[in-house]
Design a protein around this motif. Structure first.
Motif, PDB file in Angstrom:
ATOM      1  N   GLY A  26       0.817  -1.383  -0.334  1.00 54.07           N
ATOM      2  CA  GLY A  26      -0.134   0.091  -0.053  1.00 54.07           C
ATOM      3  C   GLY A  26       1.295   1.492   0.110  1.00 54.07           C
ATOM      4  O   GLY A  26       0.578   1.916   1.091  1.00 54.07           O
ATOM      5  N   LEU A  27       2.512   1.448  -0.143  1.00 53.86           N
ATOM      6  CA  LEU A  27       3.051   2.388  -0.079  1.00 53.86           C
ATOM      7  C   LEU A  27       2.623   3.472  -1.692  1.00 53.86           C
ATOM      8  O   LEU A  27       2.615   4.376  -1.395  1.00 53.86           O
ATOM      9  CB  LEU A  27       3.927   1.906  -0.707  1.00 53.86           C
ATOM     10  CG  LEU A  27       5.298   1.343   0.256  1.00 53.86           C
ATOM     11  CD1 LEU A  27       5.707   0.018  -0.496  1.00 53.86           C
ATOM     12  CD2 LEU A  27       5.440   1.956   1.567  1.00 53.86           C
ATOM     13  N   CYS A  28       2.362   2.228  -3.063  1.00 48.35           N
ATOM     14  CA  CYS A  28       1.883   4.294  -3.509  1.00 48.35           C
ATOM     15  C   CYS A  28       0.814   4.881  -3.335  1.00 48.35           C
ATOM     16  O   CYS A  28       1.314   6.362  -3.378  1.00 48.35           O
ATOM     17  CB  CYS A  28       1.226   3.481  -4.789  1.00 48.35           C
ATOM     18  SG  CYS A  28       2.690   2.287  -5.638  1.00 48.35           S
ATOM     19  N   LEU A  82     -12.647  -9.198  -6.810  1.00 46.45           N
ATOM     20  CA  LEU A  82     -13.370  -8.743  -5.744  1.00 46.45           C
ATOM     21  C   LEU A  82     -12.576  -7.843  -5.023  1.00 46.45           C
ATOM     22  O   LEU A  82     -13.981  -6.372  -5.099  1.00 46.45           O
ATOM     23  CB  LEU A  82     -13.097  -9.718  -3.882  1.00 46.45           C
ATOM     24  CG  LEU A  82     -13.881 -10.702  -4.022  1.00 46.45           C
ATOM     25  CD1 LEU A  82     -13.626 -11.394  -3.000  1.00 46.45           C
ATOM     26  CD2 LEU A  82     -15.867 -10.392  -3.417  1.00 46.45           C
ATOM     27  N   VAL A  83     -11.405  -7.302  -5.107  1.00 41.61           N
ATOM     28  CA  VAL A  83     -10.961  -6.045  -4.676  1.00 41.61           C
ATOM     29  C   VAL A  83     -11.254  -4.944  -5.968  1.00 41.61           C
ATOM     30  O   VAL A  83     -11.631  -3.901  -5.727  1.00 41.61           O
ATOM     31  CB  VAL A  83      -9.452  -5.977  -4.679  1.00 41.61           C
ATOM     32  CG1 VAL A  83      -8.831  -5.335  -4.763  1.00 41.61           C
ATOM     33  CG2 VAL A  83      -8.676  -6.959  -3.997  1.00 41.61           C
ATOM     34  N   VAL A 111      -7.208   3.415  -4.881  1.00 37.70           N
ATOM     35  CA  VAL A 111      -8.003   2.504  -3.036  1.00 37.70           C
ATOM     36  C   VAL A 111      -8.459   1.163  -4.019  1.00 37.70           C
ATOM     37  O   VAL A 111      -8.220  -0.075  -3.811  1.00 37.70           O
ATOM     38  CB  VAL A 111      -9.102   2.913  -2.474  1.00 37.70           C
ATOM     39  CG1 VAL A 111      -9.816   1.778  -1.616  1.00 37.70           C
ATOM     40  CG2 VAL A 111      -8.607   3.866  -1.992  1.00 37.70           C
ATOM     41  N   ALA A 112      -8.983   1.246  -5.674  1.00 35.53           N
ATOM     42  CA  ALA A 112      -9.642   0.316  -6.361  1.00 35.53           C
ATOM     43  C   ALA A 112      -8.243  -0.833  -6.502  1.00 35.53           C
ATOM     44  O   ALA A 112      -8.389  -2.319  -7.040  1.00 35.53           O
ATOM     45  CB  ALA A 112     -10.340   0.612  -7.498  1.00 35.53           C
ATOM     46  N   VAL A 113      -7.221  -0.501  -6.727  1.00 34.38           N
ATOM     47  CA  VAL A 113      -6.169  -1.084  -7.465  1.00 34.38           C
ATOM     48  C   VAL A 113      -4.720  -1.205  -6.719  1.00 34.38           C
ATOM     49  O   VAL A 113      -3.599  -1.110  -6.656  1.00 34.38           O
ATOM     50  CB  VAL A 113      -5.371  -0.765  -8.406  1.00 34.38           C
ATOM     51  CG1 VAL A 113      -6.437  -0.628  -9.701  1.00 34.38           C
ATOM     52  CG2 VAL A 113      -4.631   0.849  -8.112  1.00 34.38           C
ATOM     53  N   ASN A 114      -5.537  -1.005  -5.190  1.00 30.81           N
ATOM     54  CA  ASN A 114      -4.198  -0.724  -3.983  1.00 30.81           C
ATOM     55  C   ASN A 114      -4.116  -2.207  -3.390  1.00 30.81           C
ATOM     56  O   ASN A 114      -4.795  -3.513  -3.253  1.00 30.81           O
ATOM     57  CB  ASN A 114      -5.206  -0.699  -2.906  1.00 30.81           C
ATOM     58  CG  ASN A 114      -4.182  -0.083  -1.525  1.00 30.81           C
ATOM     59  OD1 ASN A 114      -2.790  -0.049  -1.704  1.00 30.81           O
ATOM     60  ND2 ASN A 114      -4.636   1.105  -0.897  1.00 30.81           N
TER      61      ASN A 114
ATOM     62  N   ASN B 107      -0.211  -4.382  -9.780  1.00 35.47           N
ATOM     63  CA  ASN B 107       1.177  -3.400 -10.114  1.00 35.47           C
ATOM     64  C   ASN B 107       0.073  -1.737 -10.299  1.00 35.47           C
ATOM     65  O   ASN B 107      -0.321  -1.872 -11.665  1.00 35.47           O
ATOM     66  CB  ASN B 107       2.217  -3.863 -10.887  1.00 35.47           C
ATOM     67  CG  ASN B 107       3.253  -2.543 -10.332  1.00 35.47           C
ATOM     68  OD1 ASN B 107       3.201  -1.280 -10.460  1.00 35.47           O
ATOM     69  ND2 ASN B 107       4.593  -3.263 -10.275  1.00 35.47           N
ATOM     70  N   CYS B 108      -0.018  -0.703  -9.513  1.00 35.84           N
ATOM     71  CA  CYS B 108      -0.368   0.700 -10.636  1.00 35.84           C
ATOM     72  C   CYS B 108       0.234   0.569 -12.161  1.00 35.84           C
ATOM     73  O   CYS B 108      -0.507   1.103 -12.615  1.00 35.84           O
ATOM     74  CB  CYS B 108       0.698   2.059  -9.377  1.00 35.84           C
ATOM     75  SG  CYS B 108       0.509   1.831  -8.356  1.00 35.84           S
TER      76      CYS B 108
END
Lengths: 194, 194
Positions: A26-28, A82-83, A111-114, B107-108
């Motif tokens: 969750g750094l980005c 799900l995420v 958040v959607a791709v967290n 990955n973002c």
């Protein structure tokens, strides 16, 4: 899992195995978007909600859909859906409920791709947590994420007044700051027995 | 975009993780050894280009948001396949990557590709990320253990700085590397977030 065990799990997820500082997930969003304390708080709240929901739903997905069908290898695809779905729903809900909340718009798509949320679900899977343990772990991990996001945002607000060298301004100094925080948090290790 | 352009200009100017604040989770988590760093970089690069290619047929049919979901699922599927392959061919490498290998799917970098993204740009980004991960891992492994790729370079007289291999060291090394990168490489097309 007993109440003792759950409490230890929760405290461990917030302090000892902190999602951002120990597990490096969750750094980005934290580094890229968490510049003001209000934004960080809002982002943390949404991540906590989504992480709790994904933990519970992920357990149900595994137990009631994938395992009976023998499709364990589809676990990642299922969790990703799900995420994505829950994250999107949370973003839409937040926009509906609090349209003028700070940070709405910029931080929330993250958040959607967290990877934090997916990471929590994967950890739950790997550790084989039951339904209650998974949900507690998801909630506490989200709280730990929020804690670090708010702390870092507060520090960055202070940093705006400090003479940072040009090359280090922005992301590099934030990472160094996070590193010092990680050192401080590593002092919590050994606090939870077992 | 012409191949010559990406080969010279953007490939090094916008190295993910060092320039723009994307793909930070792998940059911190798996750079404890050069081997795992390069492996994860390669997996992310394949997921990046592969999900783009797989989503291409749907480009003219679906709106941007739906395309995002298609890309997400495509990336997850590709990463699952690579995970299975890696578990068969190199199980100890798969074990060392832990939960960060499945996280390459969200990955973002993989997902913030626009509707008009080109394959060549994707290859450039993937290569840039792998190189960035490799360099950070080189620094961390060398300082933290006196060895590179398992081969001992600094002998018994060297007292390794174990912090470089732990979470705080990850932040510090990446922060300093990002600062150094900003010093040495002229700014890209303004995509880097301050």
């Amino acid at each position: 899992m007993s109440l003792d065990g759950l409490f230890g799990l929760a405290l461990g997820a917030i302090l000892v195995n902190n999602l951002v500082l120990a597990r490096l997930l969750g750094l980005c969003p934290v580094v890229g978007c968490g510049r003001r304390t209000e934004d960080a708080l809002a982002m943390g709240a949404v991540v906590t909600a989504v992480a709790t929901a994904v933990s519970a739903a992920g357990f149900a997905l595994d137990r009631y859909l994938l395992t009976p069908l023998g499709a364990g290898h589809l676990g990642l695809v299922g969790l990703v859906c799900l995420v994505g779905g829950l994250g999107r729903a949370a973003t839409a809900l937040a926009a509906r409920v609090a349209p003028r909340a700070p940070g709405n718009g910029a931080a929330f798509p993250m958040v959607a791709v967290n990877c934090a949320v997916l990471g929590v679900a994967l950890i739950n899977r790997e550790a084989g947590f039951g339904a209650l343990a998974a949900t507690v772990h998801g909630f506490s991990a989200g709280l730990g994420f929020s804690l670090v996001a708010v702390l870092l945002a507060g520090l960055r607000e202070r940093l705006d007044l400090a003479p940072v060298p040009r090359a280090l301004q922005g992301v590099p100094i934030t990472l160094i700051l996070a590193g010092l925080m990680a050192m401080a948090f590593s002092g919590f290790s050994g606090m939870i027995a077992g | 975009m012409k191949p010559s352009r990406w080969a010279s200009a953007d490939f090094l100017r916008e190295m993910p993780a060092l320039g723009p604040a994307v793909a930070l989770c792998p940059a911190l988590a798996v750079t404890t050894s050069v081997r795992s760093a390069l492996a994860l970089g390669a997996v992310t690069a394949v997921a990046l280009v592969g999900s783009d290619l797989l989503a291409r047929p749907a480009r003219c049919l679906l709106p941007a948001r739906a395309l995002f979901a298609v890309r997400l699922v495509a990336a997850a599927a590709l990463v699952t396949l690579m995970e299975i392959g890696l578990a068969r061919r190199a199980p100890e490498l798969r074990a060392s990557l832990g939960i960060y290998l499945p996280l390459a799917a969200v990955n973002c970098l993989v997902l913030t590709r626009g509707a008009a993204s080109s394959v060549v740009e994707g290859v450039g980004l993937g290569a840039g990320l792998t190189l960035a991960l490799g360099l950070v891992a080189l620094a961390r492994e060398f300082v933290g253990s006196g060895a590179v790729w398992g081969r001992v370079i600094l002998g018994g007289g060297y007292n390794p700085a174990l912090i470089a291999l732990a979470a705080p060291g990850a932040f510090l090394v990446l922060g300093l590397a990002a600062g150094l990168y900003r010093l040495l490489v002229p700014a890209g097309r303004g995509r880097s977030k301050p």
